[in-house]
Design a protein around this motif. Sequence first.
Motif, short mmCIF file in Angstrom:
data_model
loop_
_atom_site.label_atom_id
_atom_site.label_comp_id
_atom_site.label_asym_id
_atom_site.label_seq_id
_atom_site.Cartn_x
_atom_site.Cartn_y
_atom_site.Cartn_z
N GLY A 1 0.83 -1.20 0.00
CA GLY A 1 0.00 0.00 0.00
C GLY A 1 0.87 1.25 0.00
O GLY A 1 2.07 1.20 -0.25
N ARG B 1 -4.60 0.66 0.29
CA ARG B 1 -4.30 0.70 1.72
C ARG B 1 -3.23 1.74 2.04
O ARG B 1 -2.31 1.98 1.26
N ASP B 2 -3.34 2.37 3.20
CA ASP B 2 -2.29 3.25 3.73
C ASP B 2 -1.62 2.53 4.90
O ASP B 2 -2.30 1.96 5.76
N ASN C 1 -2.70 -0.69 -4.71
CA ASN C 1 -3.25 -1.06 -3.42
C ASN C 1 -3.78 0.20 -2.71
O ASN C 1 -3.01 1.14 -2.47
#
Length: 303
Positions: free
Chosen positions: A171, A233-234, A231
């Motif tokens: 991510g 996501r962080d 992705n």
Amino acid sequence: MLTVLVVGASGFVGSAVVRAAAGRPDLRVRTMSRTVLPGDHVCGDIIEASDTRAALVGVDLVVHCAHASPGDPAAMTTSELGTQTLCRAAGRQGARVVLASTTAVYGNGPHRNLREERAPVRPVSPLSRARAAAEEVVRSYRGLVVRAPLTFGHGDRWLIPTAISVQRALGWIDAGRSRHTVIHVDDLAGGLLALARSGGAGATYHLGNPNPVSVRTLLEAVASSLDIGLNPRDISRAQAEQVLGPRLVSLLADEHTYDSSAAWAKIPTGPRHDPTRPTQDEVAWYQRVLAEPAALARPGAAE
């Protein structure tokens, strides 16, 4: 017509310099590497004085792109002693040497719009220490040092492949906000040739695209061109370091921007390549490289 010797001509940067020089009517190109190449070529090693002398006969300019490979236990010897052998022979020939080096000699970031004279050299890896040692040799012979930032384009097996692979697996590190000076390998090659003729003796230059780009902007543009997903996501820096280690995370998540105005003032044309607009050739190249089996981060590649 001047004769330019490209040392390390089979590598990522060296091969781009060969292409750039071949398109210049005022330059005659000779190449040197340990890999056999077509044309006016000397197959040899810069550590060997006899190889270097043979390659330098009739040469006016030398673009030194030969560097040790990741994991090479003799990296310091290859860079320092090989560069010394090359510069000594070039000095006898009266040929000017320009070294393709790297901003990795500054060590871990953040680096914010660093200028050459205000940037302490603090290499943290064997490869970057070897580059720093080679720089000292070149300057002692009144040659030029050109420090390139992260470099992309056809032949890149580290920057874009690693950054894309890491992002898709983990991510965005700190939301991908960090800004970086980057340069296309063809812009770097043209700049090296220009500075070889116009740069100041014993000088050091940064050579990067004057417009920094964020990791997020760069990777979203490349991913769109490649038609691949990223992705959403962080993840935090601490989470990323557990997987990647602090050096690679620093390269990807800290700001690395460098003032290249001194170099561009001596180069007739500015950079031609926008990092957010990959060419068809680059798209095809990165599609092929990303399809190869590879680890998240290629071992040893993070200088």
